[in-house]
Design an enzyme around this catalytic site. Structure first.
Site, PDB file in Angstrom:
ATOM      1  N   GLU A 256       0.865  -1.184   0.000  1.00 50.00           N
ATOM      2  CA  GLU A 256       0.000   0.000   0.000  1.00 50.00           C
ATOM      3  C   GLU A 256       0.891   1.220   0.000  1.00 50.00           C
ATOM      4  O   GLU A 256       1.833   1.298   0.788  1.00 50.00           O
ATOM      5  CB  GLU A 256      -0.877   0.003   1.253  1.00 50.00           C
ATOM      6  N   ILE A 259       0.923   8.357  -1.478  1.00 48.17           N
ATOM      7  CA  ILE A 259       1.727   9.260  -2.303  1.00 48.17           C
ATOM      8  C   ILE A 259       1.546  10.681  -1.766  1.00 48.17           C
ATOM      9  O   ILE A 259       0.418  11.188  -1.714  1.00 48.17           O
ATOM     10  CB  ILE A 259       1.270   9.169  -3.778  1.00 48.17           C
ATOM     11  N   TYR A 267      -6.995   4.323  -9.995  1.00 43.44           N
ATOM     12  CA  TYR A 267      -7.360   2.909 -10.095  1.00 43.44           C
ATOM     13  C   TYR A 267      -7.086   2.422 -11.519  1.00 43.44           C
ATOM     14  O   TYR A 267      -7.412   3.107 -12.488  1.00 43.44           O
ATOM     15  CB  TYR A 267      -8.843   2.693  -9.772  1.00 43.44           C
ATOM     16  N   ARG A 280      10.377   0.633   9.464  1.00 36.88           N
ATOM     17  CA  ARG A 280       9.957  -0.185  10.612  1.00 36.88           C
ATOM     18  C   ARG A 280       9.281  -1.461  10.123  1.00 36.88           C
ATOM     19  O   ARG A 280       8.896  -1.546   8.954  1.00 36.88           O
ATOM     20  CB  ARG A 280       8.992   0.612  11.504  1.00 36.88           C
TER      21      ARG A 280
HETATM   22  C1  LIG Z   1       3.183   3.902   5.275  1.00 36.04           C
HETATM   23  C2  LIG Z   1       2.193   2.827   5.625  1.00 36.04           C
HETATM   24  C3  LIG Z   1       2.426   2.024   6.739  1.00 36.04           C
HETATM   25  C4  LIG Z   1       1.516   1.023   7.097  1.00 36.04           C
HETATM   26  N1  LIG Z   1       1.763   0.249   8.199  1.00 36.04           N
HETATM   27  C5  LIG Z   1       0.871  -0.690   8.582  1.00 36.04           C
HETATM   28  C6  LIG Z   1       1.086  -1.504   9.734  1.00 36.04           C
HETATM   29  O1  LIG Z   1       2.125  -1.430  10.420  1.00 36.04           O
HETATM   30  N2  LIG Z   1       0.134  -2.391  10.080  1.00 36.04           N
HETATM   31  C7  LIG Z   1      -1.020  -2.549   9.351  1.00 36.04           C
HETATM   32  O2  LIG Z   1      -1.848  -3.361   9.727  1.00 36.04           O
HETATM   33  N3  LIG Z   1      -1.234  -1.831   8.233  1.00 36.04           N
HETATM   34  C8  LIG Z   1      -0.320  -0.911   7.833  1.00 36.04           C
HETATM   35  N4  LIG Z   1      -0.559  -0.159   6.697  1.00 36.04           N
HETATM   36  C9  LIG Z   1      -1.721  -0.470   5.854  1.00 36.04           C
HETATM   37  C10 LIG Z   1      -2.944   0.305   6.303  1.00 36.04           C
HETATM   38  O3  LIG Z   1      -3.520  -0.414   7.348  1.00 36.04           O
HETATM   39  C11 LIG Z   1      -3.889   0.410   5.113  1.00 36.04           C
HETATM   40  O4  LIG Z   1      -3.250   1.159   4.119  1.00 36.04           O
HETATM   41  C12 LIG Z   1      -5.179   1.060   5.489  1.00 36.04           C
HETATM   42  O5  LIG Z   1      -5.843   0.189   6.337  1.00 36.04           O
HETATM   43  C13 LIG Z   1      -6.045   1.375   4.266  1.00 36.04           C
HETATM   44  O6  LIG Z   1      -6.404   0.193   3.630  1.00 36.04           O
HETATM   45  P1  LIG Z   1      -7.261   0.247   2.281  1.00 36.04           P
HETATM   46  O7  LIG Z   1      -6.475   1.063   1.313  1.00 36.04           O
HETATM   47  O8  LIG Z   1      -7.363  -1.204   1.830  1.00 36.04           O
HETATM   48  O9  LIG Z   1      -8.551   0.825   2.618  1.00 36.04           O
HETATM   49  C14 LIG Z   1       0.340   0.830   6.316  1.00 36.04           C
HETATM   50  C15 LIG Z   1       0.110   1.642   5.197  1.00 36.04           C
HETATM   51  C16 LIG Z   1       1.022   2.624   4.837  1.00 36.04           C
HETATM   52  C17 LIG Z   1       0.755   3.466   3.623  1.00 36.04           C
HETATM   53  N1  LIG Z   2      -2.129  10.645  -2.207  1.00 31.90           N
HETATM   54  C1  LIG Z   2      -2.603   9.487  -2.632  1.00 31.90           C
HETATM   55  N2  LIG Z   2      -1.902   8.328  -2.444  1.00 31.90           N
HETATM   56  C2  LIG Z   2      -2.402   7.165  -2.888  1.00 31.90           C
HETATM   57  N3  LIG Z   2      -3.562   7.044  -3.530  1.00 31.90           N
HETATM   58  C3  LIG Z   2      -4.314   8.151  -3.760  1.00 31.90           C
HETATM   59  C4  LIG Z   2      -3.862   9.409  -3.311  1.00 31.90           C
HETATM   60  N4  LIG Z   2      -4.779  10.322  -3.644  1.00 31.90           N
HETATM   61  C5  LIG Z   2      -5.777   9.682  -4.257  1.00 31.90           C
HETATM   62  N5  LIG Z   2      -5.512   8.380  -4.356  1.00 31.90           N
HETATM   63  C6  LIG Z   2      -6.473   7.449  -4.956  1.00 31.90           C
HETATM   64  O1  LIG Z   2      -7.276   6.949  -3.891  1.00 31.90           O
HETATM   65  C7  LIG Z   2      -7.240   5.533  -3.828  1.00 31.90           C
HETATM   66  C8  LIG Z   2      -7.051   5.062  -2.412  1.00 31.90           C
HETATM   67  O2  LIG Z   2      -8.072   5.466  -1.585  1.00 31.90           O
HETATM   68  P1  LIG Z   2      -8.430   4.643  -0.299  1.00 31.90           P
HETATM   69  O3  LIG Z   2      -9.467   5.362   0.450  1.00 31.90           O
HETATM   70  O4  LIG Z   2      -7.177   4.263   0.466  1.00 31.90           O
HETATM   71  O5  LIG Z   2      -9.132   3.404  -0.923  1.00 31.90           O
HETATM   72  P2  LIG Z   2      -8.635   1.958  -1.331  1.00 31.90           P
HETATM   73  O6  LIG Z   2      -8.989   1.140  -0.175  1.00 31.90           O
HETATM   74  O7  LIG Z   2      -9.404   1.614  -2.575  1.00 31.90           O
HETATM   75  O8  LIG Z   2      -7.172   2.023  -1.580  1.00 31.90           O
HETATM   76  C9  LIG Z   2      -6.023   5.145  -4.639  1.00 31.90           C
HETATM   77  O9  LIG Z   2      -6.135   3.900  -5.251  1.00 31.90           O
HETATM   78  C10 LIG Z   2      -5.938   6.284  -5.663  1.00 31.90           C
HETATM   79  O10 LIG Z   2      -6.770   6.027  -6.780  1.00 31.90           O
END
Ligand SMILES: Cc1cc2nc3c(=O)[nH]c(=O)nc-3n(C[C@H](O)[C@H](O)[C@H](O)COP(=O)(O)O)c2cc1C
Ligand SMILES: Nc1ncnc2c1ncn2[C@@H]1O[C@H](COP(=O)(O)OP(=O)(O)O)[C@@H](O)[C@H]1O
Length: 306
Positions: A256, A259, A267, A280
Site C-alpha cells: 500500500e 503518495i 485505479y 519499521r
Molecule cells: C506507510 C504505511 C504504513 C503502514 N503500516 C501498517 C502496519 O504497520 N500495520 C497494518 O496493519 N497496516 C499498515 N498499513 C496499511 C494500512 O492499514 C492500510 O493502508 C489502510 O488500512 C487502508 O487500507 P485500504 O487502502 O485497503 O482501505 C500501512 C500503510 C502505509 C501506507
Molecule cells: N495521495 C494518494 N496516495 C495514494 N492514492 C491516492 C492518493 N490520492 C488519491 N488516491 C487514490 O485513492 C485511492 C485510495 O483510496 P483509499 O481510500 O485508500 O481506498 P482503497 O482502499 O481503494 O485504496 C487510490 O487507489 C488512488 O486512486
C-alpha cells in the site's frame, strides 16, 4: 535504445555473425552484468562487429524454481534495461520447455545455427543446456572449433564478495534498500496496477494505492519504507507498506502506497514504486487510532527526509 529482436522463425541469425555478445539472463541488470556488457562492447570495437546482449524471454528459474524465485525485474523491464546499455542490439531467445530440454551442444546449435559470433562474454559460472549441464569448458571446446573467442569473466565484486542477483535479492528481503541499490548501480523499483482496496485509507486521513504483486515480484521484505512513486511520469515522495496489513483480517494488498502531495483517482493505472529506506516492521495495531498515528509519523518522516 537498442533494437530488440525476438529469436523466432523470422529472426535473421546472420545478425549474430561476427557480433560480440554478452550472454546471460541478467536479472536486475546489476553492476556485474554491466561490466560484462561493457566488455562485449570493447571487443566489438576491436573486432569491428556489432555489440549485443543475448538473453532469454523469461528467467529460466521461472520454469524450474518458480515457487522460490524472487525477481529483481519483470522480463519486460529487464529487456528494456538491457536495450539501454548502449549495445547495438538485444536478441531474446524463447526459453520454451523444448528449448530448455536440449542437450548443451544442441542448445548452442539452435541458438547460433551457422552464424557464429566473434566473441561471447559470460560469467565464469555460466551454465547452459538441459539440467544446466553445459559449462564454460564445453563452451570453449565448441567455440575453438568455430573461431569464437570465449571470455569467461570472474564475477565483479563489491565489499569483497561477488555481485550476484541472489545477493541483491537477500539484501532486499532484509529491507536493506541502500545496500541493494549500491550493488545494482541503479534504483530498485517494483511496478503494479492500482487495485480497489477496502476504501478505509481516505477515512483514516491518508489515501493508499493498493498494489497486488505476483509472489515472484515480492523481492522486498515486509515492512514500512520511505519510497518514491512514479505516477504518469511524475515522481512523488511516498510512504509504503510491503506485506498484508496485519491489523485487518480482510486485507489483501501486497503493498500500500501513500503518495505525498498527490490527489486523484489512479485505479487501474500502473505505478512504479522505488523503496529507498526501511522505516519499521509491519505491526498489528490494537486500535485504528494507533495505526493512524504511526502512519502519519511515517509520512512526516518521508516529507522531511527524502
Ligand atoms: C506507510 C504505511 C504504513 C503502514 N503500516 C501498517 C502496519 O504497520 N500495520 C497494518 O496493519 N497496516 C499498515 N498499513 C496499511 C494500512 O492499514 C492500510 O493502508 C489502510 O488500512 C487502508 O487500507 P485500504 O487502502 O485497503 O482501505 C500501512 C500503510 C502505509 C501506507
Ligand atoms: N495521495 C494518494 N496516495 C495514494 N492514492 C491516492 C492518493 N490520492 C488519491 N488516491 C487514490 O485513492 C485511492 C485510495 O483510496 P483509499 O481510500 O485508500 O481506498 P482503497 O482502499 O481503494 O485504496 C487510490 O487507489 C488512488 O486512486
Amino acid at each position: 535504445m537498442a533494437k530488440v529482436y525476438r529469436v523466432n522463425e523470422a529472426f535473421d541469425h546472420g545478425l549474430l555473425s561476427g557480433a560480440s555478445c554478452a550472454f546471460g539472463v541478467f536479472d536486475g541488470v546489476h553492476r556485474g552484468h554491466r561490466f560484462l556488457i561493457d566488455e562485449a562492447k570493447k571487443t566489438a570495437a576491436e573486432c569491428g562487429g556489432p555489440s549485443a546482449v543475448l538473453t532469454f524471454d523469461i528467467d529460466p528459474d521461472e520454469r524450474f524454481h518458480a515457487d522460490r524465485l524472487k525477481k529483481l525485474m519483470t522480463n519486460e523491464r529487464r529487456i528494456e534495461a538491457l536495450a539501454q546499455t548502449g549495445v547495438d542490439f538485444v536478441a531474446v531467445l524463447p526459453f520454451t520447455p523444448a528449448f530448455a530440454a536440449q542437450a548443451p551442444l544442441d542448445f548452442l546449435a539452435t541458438t547460433f545455427g551457422e552464424s557464429f559470433p566473434a566473441a561471447l562474454h559470460v560469467g565464469c559460472d555460466f551454465h547452459f543446456g538441459a539440467k544446466a549441464a553445459g559449462q564454460v569448458d564445453d563452451l570453449r571446446a565448441w567455440a575453438d572449433e568455430r573461431g569464437v573467442r570465449i571470455f569467461a569473466h570472474d564475477l565483479k565484486s563489491a565489499f569483497d564478495k561477488p555481485i550476484t542477483a541472489t545477493r541483491i535479492r537477500l539484501l532486499l528481503a532484509e529491507g536493506r534498500c541502500e545496500d541493494a541499490v549500491e550493488l545494482l548501480g541503479h534504483p530498485y523499483a517494483f511496478e503494479g496496477v492500482v487495485a480497489q482496496g477496502r476504501g478505509e485509507g481516505s477515512d483514516m486521513g491518508f489515501c493508499t494505492a493498493n498494489i497486488e504483486l505476483a509472489p515472484m515480484m515480492r523481492a522486498l521484505g515486509e515492512g514500512v519504507y520511505a519510497a518514491w512513486a512514479t505516477v504518469s511520469g511524475v515522481r512523488y515522495k511516498a510512504a509504503m507498506s510491503m506485506g498484508t496489513a496485519p491489523t485487518f483480517a480482510e486485507a489483501t494488498a501486497t503493498s500500500e502506497v501513500h503518495i505525498l502531495d498527490f490527489e486523484g483517482s489512479i485505479y487501474g493505472e500502473t505505478i512504479a514504486v522505488e523503496p529507498v529506506h526501511y522505516l519499521r516492521p509491519m505491526v498489528e495495531f490494537d486500535s485504528v487510532e494507533s495505526l493512524i498515528a504511526e502512519v502519519q509519523a511515517n509520512i512526516a518522516w518521508v516529507r522531511e527526509n527524502l
